[in-house]
Design a protein around this motif. Structure first.
Motif, PDB file in Angstrom:
ATOM      1  N   ARG A   1      -3.802  -0.564  11.030  1.00  0.00           N
ATOM      2  CA  ARG A   1      -3.985   0.252   9.959  1.00  0.00           C
ATOM      3  C   ARG A   1      -3.242  -1.124   8.974  1.00  0.00           C
ATOM      4  N   PHE A   2      -1.985  -1.889   9.692  1.00  0.00           N
ATOM      5  CA  PHE A   2      -1.207  -2.816   8.824  1.00  0.00           C
ATOM      6  C   PHE A   2      -2.642  -3.735   8.655  1.00  0.00           C
ATOM      7  N   VAL A   3      -3.357  -4.650   9.568  1.00  0.00           N
ATOM      8  CA  VAL A   3      -4.397  -5.320   9.914  1.00  0.00           C
ATOM      9  C   VAL A   3      -5.104  -5.270   8.222  1.00  0.00           C
ATOM     10  N   GLU A   4      -5.808  -3.816   8.798  1.00  0.00           N
ATOM     11  CA  GLU A   4      -6.568  -3.420   7.719  1.00  0.00           C
ATOM     12  C   GLU A   4      -6.101  -3.355   5.803  1.00  0.00           C
ATOM     13  N   SER A   5      -4.791  -3.092   5.903  1.00  0.00           N
ATOM     14  CA  SER A   5      -3.921  -3.529   5.098  1.00  0.00           C
ATOM     15  C   SER A   5      -4.452  -4.876   4.690  1.00  0.00           C
ATOM     16  N   VAL A   6      -4.195  -6.252   5.229  1.00  0.00           N
ATOM     17  CA  VAL A   6      -3.947  -6.947   4.817  1.00  0.00           C
ATOM     18  C   VAL A   6      -5.774  -7.713   4.131  1.00  0.00           C
ATOM     19  N   VAL A   7      -6.005  -7.392   5.217  1.00  0.00           N
ATOM     20  CA  VAL A   7      -7.482  -7.224   5.549  1.00  0.00           C
ATOM     21  C   VAL A   7      -8.313  -7.614   2.712  1.00  0.00           C
ATOM     22  N   GLN A   8      -7.529  -5.767   2.971  1.00  0.00           N
ATOM     23  CA  GLN A   8      -7.577  -5.048   1.599  1.00  0.00           C
ATOM     24  C   GLN A   8      -7.501  -5.909   0.821  1.00  0.00           C
TER      25      GLN A   8
ATOM     26  N   PRO B   1       0.649  -1.094   0.038  1.00  0.00           N
ATOM     27  CA  PRO B   1       0.060   0.295   0.216  1.00  0.00           C
ATOM     28  C   PRO B   1       0.645   1.163   0.356  1.00  0.00           C
ATOM     29  N   ALA B   2       0.186   2.175  -0.728  1.00  0.00           N
ATOM     30  CA  ALA B   2       1.358   3.039  -0.520  1.00  0.00           C
ATOM     31  C   ALA B   2       1.501   4.207   0.749  1.00  0.00           C
ATOM     32  N   ASP B   3       0.343   4.274   1.679  1.00  0.00           N
ATOM     33  CA  ASP B   3       1.580   4.254   3.454  1.00  0.00           C
ATOM     34  C   ASP B   3       1.715   3.535   3.900  1.00  0.00           C
ATOM     35  N   TYR B   4       2.565   2.300   3.432  1.00  0.00           N
ATOM     36  CA  TYR B   4       3.375   1.107   3.857  1.00  0.00           C
ATOM     37  C   TYR B   4       4.585   2.136   4.672  1.00  0.00           C
ATOM     38  N   PRO B   5       5.375   2.633   4.051  1.00  0.00           N
ATOM     39  CA  PRO B   5       6.222   3.207   4.180  1.00  0.00           C
ATOM     40  C   PRO B   5       6.413   3.520   5.614  1.00  0.00           C
ATOM     41  N   GLU B   6       5.204   4.698   5.682  1.00  0.00           N
ATOM     42  CA  GLU B   6       4.829   5.237   6.760  1.00  0.00           C
ATOM     43  C   GLU B   6       5.144   5.318   7.929  1.00  0.00           C
ATOM     44  N   ILE B   7       3.357   3.417   7.728  1.00  0.00           N
ATOM     45  CA  ILE B   7       2.930   3.327   8.953  1.00  0.00           C
ATOM     46  C   ILE B   7       4.443   2.214   9.361  1.00  0.00           C
ATOM     47  N   THR B   8       5.425   1.824   8.598  1.00  0.00           N
ATOM     48  CA  THR B   8       6.718   1.208   9.070  1.00  0.00           C
ATOM     49  C   THR B   8       6.831   1.919   9.423  1.00  0.00           C
ATOM     50  N   LYS B   9       7.649   3.274  10.060  1.00  0.00           N
ATOM     51  CA  LYS B   9       8.492   3.710  10.200  1.00  0.00           C
ATOM     52  C   LYS B   9       7.949   4.849  11.576  1.00  0.00           C
ATOM     53  N   LYS B  10       6.590   4.636  11.805  1.00  0.00           N
ATOM     54  CA  LYS B  10       6.164   4.672  12.702  1.00  0.00           C
ATOM     55  C   LYS B  10       5.860   4.288  13.991  1.00  0.00           C
TER      56      LYS B  10
END
Length: 476
Positions: free
Chosen positions: A231-238, A175-184
């Protein structure tokens, strides 16, 4: 009533003098790691000792048989509610929550349906080995350029990526926001690793007003963590809904169980919380110790290389989990490293929920209970030359059966009793793969060939003081 009366008539375990307010805090030197100070309490007062750390009644156990007695009791299976852990866990998960209905339901599910040896092996094939081999590539590039590297920082980065991949899979199109949530989320983990087991208000309740800012920071970090995991779990759901290509992870498996009505979303979040809170720091510390130890002992490292070359070949396929029996000296060195430098030397403190009896002593309700793994791992009663690194003690016996050291009750790198580490299989396999695959492809050396210190830094996991190594590739 007679049971309670008989326990109440027993003496408290021996221990140091208690001063007003501070209790026996004078026994904990600011210049000495706390697990060593606790070990010396046992040496001074016996295998079961009692003291007050501030306002906290504390029982320390330093004998494996008594530990087994203490930590298999249901009335001692609760966690001591330190501010950091109790507020972060919210009574969820397996590691830091109390001995409650949530823990009792989740523990057998995790052990039987997620963390069995076979389950972890299947994860290893898909996720562990690729990340470990990627880290070997990074170290190899540093070696070619003649650069030394900070071992613990490099391993924290690697194990964090491994944990994310194990949990959330490896999508071909993140997902496009993957780097952001990974860093946080990595920022939260770094904060958690630096957070002490206890705050001053845990020992002195009158200080709660002073530490209010600390408590607010804990709650802020908890909310940040929960948001990132969601957000990570929801990315897997989507991803699953869109049927996008990916190497599935543990969350994929748990979502299937959620769809079948076996678990809820809160269980998925709790498992993610446990892994992200414990795996990066624990595995990074374990492998950091191992690399430091073998770099300091060239004769040990040479024997490992010789065994690997004779069994697998320096250019052969990298070692797998099934190779542990084929590489007995390599495995023995990994096992001895876990004894010689325990990354969890006091485990996580328990709390007694009721008055109980241990080894003929009365243990008051609401006492903190410390399992001193460090003491047992360095006790001459159980180990010959306990302060020396001796891999041979873990070699198989002449008939091929496991060594007495490996099956001894005194070997407990992952704890003992009801709250023993549920993820032991996970930690054992990951640590083995890092250690064996690293030594298969790389040779490690200290700056100028001089031994590095093996002093400890106490935190969530006890790791070596920061150090750098050089490496050289062993094959093309």
């Amino acid at each position: 009533m007679s049971q309670v009366s008989s326990i109440s008539s027993l003496p408290l375990p021996p221990g140091p003098f208690r001063f007003p307010v501070v209790g026996s805090m004078h026994k904990l030197s600011p210049f000495q790691p706390i697990h060593i100070a606790v070990s010396r309490l046992g040496a001074s007062y016996g295998d079961v000792s009692f003291c007050y750390l501030g306002s906290i009644p504390t029982v320390t156990v330093t004998h494996p048989e008594i530990m087994q007695e203490v930590f298999t009791k249901t009335e001692t299976a609760d966690r001591y509610p330190y501010a950091v852990f109790s507020r972060l866990s919210k009574a969820e998960g397996l590691i830091y929550s109390g001995y409650n209905s949530n823990w009792k339901n989740l523990s057998p599910f995790a052990e039987q349906r997620m963390w069995s040896y076979e389950d972890v092996l299947s994860l290893g094939e898909r996720h562990f080995a690729p990340e470990i081999d990627n880290t070997i590539r990074i170290i190899g590039e540093l070696a070619e350029s003649g650069q030394q590297f900070d071992v613990h920082d490099l391993l924290m980065d690697s194990v964090y990526r491994l944990t994310l991949r194990t949990l959330f899979g490896e999508p071909e199109q993140p997902p496009a926001d993957y780097p952001e949530i990974t860093k946080k989320l990595r920022g939260h983990i770094d904060w958690f690793n630096g957070a002490a087991f206890a705050k001053i208000s845990d020992f002195f309740p009158m200080m709660k007003m002073v530490t209010g800012g600390t408590i607010r920071e804990i709650i802020k970090q908890r909310d940040l963590r929960d948001e990132m995991i969601s957000r990570f779990v929801e990315s897997v759901v989507q991803r699953r809904k869109a049927n996008l290509p990916a190497e599935p992870g543990l969350v994929d498996i748990m979502l299937e169980k959620e769809e079948a009505g076996e678990i809820g979303r809160e269980t998925i979040h709790a498992v993610c919380m446990d892994l992200l809170g414990a795996v990066p720091s624990g595995v990074a510390a374990t492998v950091s110790w191992y690399l430091l130890i073998v770099a300091n002992r060239t004769e040990v490292q040479n024997k490992i290389h010789q065994e690997i070359d004779q069994t697998i070949g320096s250019d052969g396929l990298a070692p797998t989990s099934s190779d542990r029996s084929r590489l007995p000296y390599t495995f023995s060195s990994v096992a001895e490293s876990a004894r010689y430098r325990s990354v969890a030397p006091m485990a996580i403190p328990h709390r007694s929920t009721a008055e109980t009896e241990v080894a003929g002593y009365r243990i008051p309700a609401m006492s903190q209970l410390i399992c001193s793994i460090y003491s047992v791992h360095h006790d001459e009663r159980f180990w010959d030359k306990p302060n020396e690194f001796v891999p041979d003690r873990f070699l198989p016996q002449a008939d091929g059966s496991p060594s007495k050291a490996l099956t001894s009750l005194a070997y407990m790198p992952y704890g003992i009793g009801v709250r023993k580490c549920t993820g032991e299989n996970f930690a054992v396999i990951v640590s083995w793969l890092y250690s064996a695959r690293f030594l298969h492809r790389l040779k490690f050396s200290t700056p100028n060939g001089l031994p590095l210190c093996e002093d400890e830094v106490f935190g969530l996991s006890v790791r070596p003081k920061p150090y750098k190594l050089s490496a050289a590739r062993r094959s093309s």
